[in-house]
Design an enzyme around this catalytic site. Structure first.
Site, short mmCIF file in Angstrom:
data_model
loop_
_atom_site.label_atom_id
_atom_site.label_comp_id
_atom_site.label_asym_id
_atom_site.label_seq_id
_atom_site.Cartn_x
_atom_site.Cartn_y
_atom_site.Cartn_z
CG HIS A 59 -2.04 -1.04 1.07
ND1 HIS A 59 -3.28 -0.77 0.54
CD2 HIS A 59 -2.05 -2.35 1.38
CE1 HIS A 59 -4.01 -1.88 0.54
NE2 HIS A 59 -3.28 -2.85 1.05
CE1 TYR B 82 -0.30 -4.41 8.40
CE2 TYR B 82 -1.42 -2.31 8.49
CZ TYR B 82 -1.33 -3.60 7.99
OH TYR B 82 -2.26 -4.06 7.10
C1 HEM Z 1 -0.70 -10.99 7.42
C2 HEM Z 1 -1.46 -10.13 6.75
C3 HEM Z 1 -1.01 -8.74 6.37
C4 HEM Z 1 0.26 -8.22 6.32
C5 HEM Z 1 1.57 -8.92 6.64
C6 HEM Z 1 0.13 -6.84 5.91
C7 HEM Z 1 1.19 -5.96 5.75
C8 HEM Z 1 1.07 -4.60 5.57
C9 HEM Z 1 2.15 -3.64 5.67
C10 HEM Z 1 3.62 -3.98 5.93
C11 HEM Z 1 1.63 -2.41 5.45
C12 HEM Z 1 2.38 -1.07 5.50
C13 HEM Z 1 2.37 -0.60 6.96
C14 HEM Z 1 3.08 0.71 7.20
O1 HEM Z 1 4.22 0.90 6.75
O2 HEM Z 1 2.48 1.58 7.87
C15 HEM Z 1 0.22 -2.58 5.19
C16 HEM Z 1 -0.66 -1.56 4.90
C17 HEM Z 1 -2.00 -1.74 4.66
N1 HEM Z 1 -2.70 -2.92 4.75
FE1 HEM Z 1 -1.97 -4.72 5.27
N2 HEM Z 1 -1.19 -6.55 5.72
C18 HEM Z 1 -1.92 -7.68 5.98
C19 HEM Z 1 -3.28 -7.83 5.91
C20 HEM Z 1 -4.16 -6.85 5.55
C21 HEM Z 1 -5.58 -6.99 5.50
C22 HEM Z 1 -6.37 -8.26 5.87
C23 HEM Z 1 -6.08 -5.79 5.08
C24 HEM Z 1 -7.51 -5.41 4.87
C25 HEM Z 1 -8.40 -5.40 5.82
C26 HEM Z 1 -4.97 -4.89 4.88
C27 HEM Z 1 -5.06 -3.57 4.48
C28 HEM Z 1 -4.02 -2.66 4.47
C29 HEM Z 1 -4.18 -1.26 4.17
C30 HEM Z 1 -5.46 -0.54 3.77
C31 HEM Z 1 -2.92 -0.68 4.29
C32 HEM Z 1 -2.53 0.77 4.09
C33 HEM Z 1 -2.55 1.45 5.46
C34 HEM Z 1 -2.20 2.92 5.36
O3 HEM Z 1 -2.77 3.60 4.51
O4 HEM Z 1 -1.35 3.37 6.16
N3 HEM Z 1 -3.82 -5.56 5.17
N4 HEM Z 1 -0.10 -3.92 5.26
#
Ligand code: HEM
Length: 309
Positions: A30, A298
């Protein structure tokens, strides 16, 4: 939970970095997105189910930060190339707890546990060519990982949205609503846009600038807010709370929790992290291992990008 999966935190972030390389200062997925100011107007209809301040006060208005994003790990990938979209909301009620709600435009996730998540990302890296969003790889991944089949069916059908404001977003996991007497009840959250859900025709795609979604949001917000209705879907006995790969049965009771009005594009606030386990009093993370594992991941992604890595 951190103790069980904690040793997978760094390997998971490392594996995400292999999707498209390290982009210093960017989220590990993202990566491309825009932040907006917003106001949430609770309906008050959930007040009997949760003590969460941002959901309770009918007639109140809660300040919120929204970040819309493309799901890719590459911040320079054109909006068009990454049809998976995210909407992360940070409710900041005056005098109440911050509560984060992250959502995407598919209703289920592709992995049931942190270890299957990392295996799946490894497989995506092996199949690479198109990376995380390679729709062509979706069928093959689903064959290797039967638990991913619901999510891959949805991901395979995704088309570029006409606007960040024209997507329906699902928070996927179950959360526990906690009422004033301490009674806990499972619920899921969805954002329903006031604009009609709309994807783009093939003809429209040719002329699109790389950042068409950001331009679209800025243009629309000059004239009117983008509005989303928060649906709270109430679980029943037997509905799984620990498995984000399967949907709950249709027809579950829904409550309209309130309306979010997204008003302005703003620069990203320093240190913004959308940890989905930061829910505040009145809402608790469920026993979903993916939900709980996301918190340390995160944090690690934010730590690396915060140091300019
Ligand atoms: C094991 C499962 C998951 C992993 C390892 C993962 C990993 C990540 C990581 C590393 C980031 C960036 C975080 C940052 O630097 O602040 C991120 C952002 C994000 N993830 Fe996940 N994620 C997972 C599951 C999910 C799920 C299930 C959803 C949906 C409900 C999701 C939605 C998002 C969204 C919308 C962002 C952007 C957040 C923002 O705008 O700061 N992720 N994810």
């Amino acid at each position: 939970m951190d103790n069980t999966w904690g040793d997978l935190t760094n390997p998971t972030v490392d594996e995400l970095e292999r999707l498209s390389g390290v982009h210093p200062g960017s989220r590990r997925v993202h990566a491309k997105g825009i932040c907006c100011r917003a106001a949430f107007k609770p309906s008050g209809l959930a007040a009997g189910l949760t003590t969460a301040v941002h959901l309770r006060e009918q007639g109140g208005e809660v300040e919120a930060i929204v970040r819309f994003s493309g799901s890719s790990s590459d911040p320079s990938l054109a909006d068009l190339m990454s049809p998976g979209k995210g909407m992360a909301v940070r409710f900041q009620p005056a005098g109440g707890d911050v509560s984060v709600l992250t959502a995407v435009n598919v209703p289920v996730f592709f992995a049931k546990t942190p270890s299957s998540f990392i295996d799946l990302i490894k497989e995506a890296n092996r199949l690479k060519g198109g990376g995380f969003e390679a729709i062509a790889a979706a069928a093959e991944l689903a064959a290797h990982f039967p638990e991913a089949r619901h999510a891959m069916a949805h991901i395979g059908k995704l088309r570029p949205p006409a606007s960040y404001g024209a997507c329906r977003y699902y928070a996927i996991h179950a959360f526990m609503l906690v009422d004033a007497a301490g009674k806990r009840r499972p619920a899921k959250f969805e954002w329903l846009p006031e604009l009609e859900v709309e994807t783009l025709s093939l003809g429209a795609l040719k002329s699109l600038p790389e950042d068409y979604l950001e331009r679209d949001a800025a243009e629309r917000l000059k004239h009117a807010p983008l509005r989303f209705h928060l649906n709270i879907v109430l679980g029943q006995d037997g509905d799984p709370t620990d498995d984000p790969t399967v949907p709950w049965p249709d027809g579950r009771e829904r409550i309209e929790g309130g309306i979010l009005e997204v008003t302005d594009v703003i620069p990203e606030p320093d240190g913004l992290t959308m940890d989905p386990t930061v829910t505040g009093a009145g809402i608790e993370p469920s026993d979903d291992p993916i939900l709980r594992f996301r918190s340390p991941v995160y944090r690690e992604s934010a730590r690396r990008r915060g140091r300019g890595e």
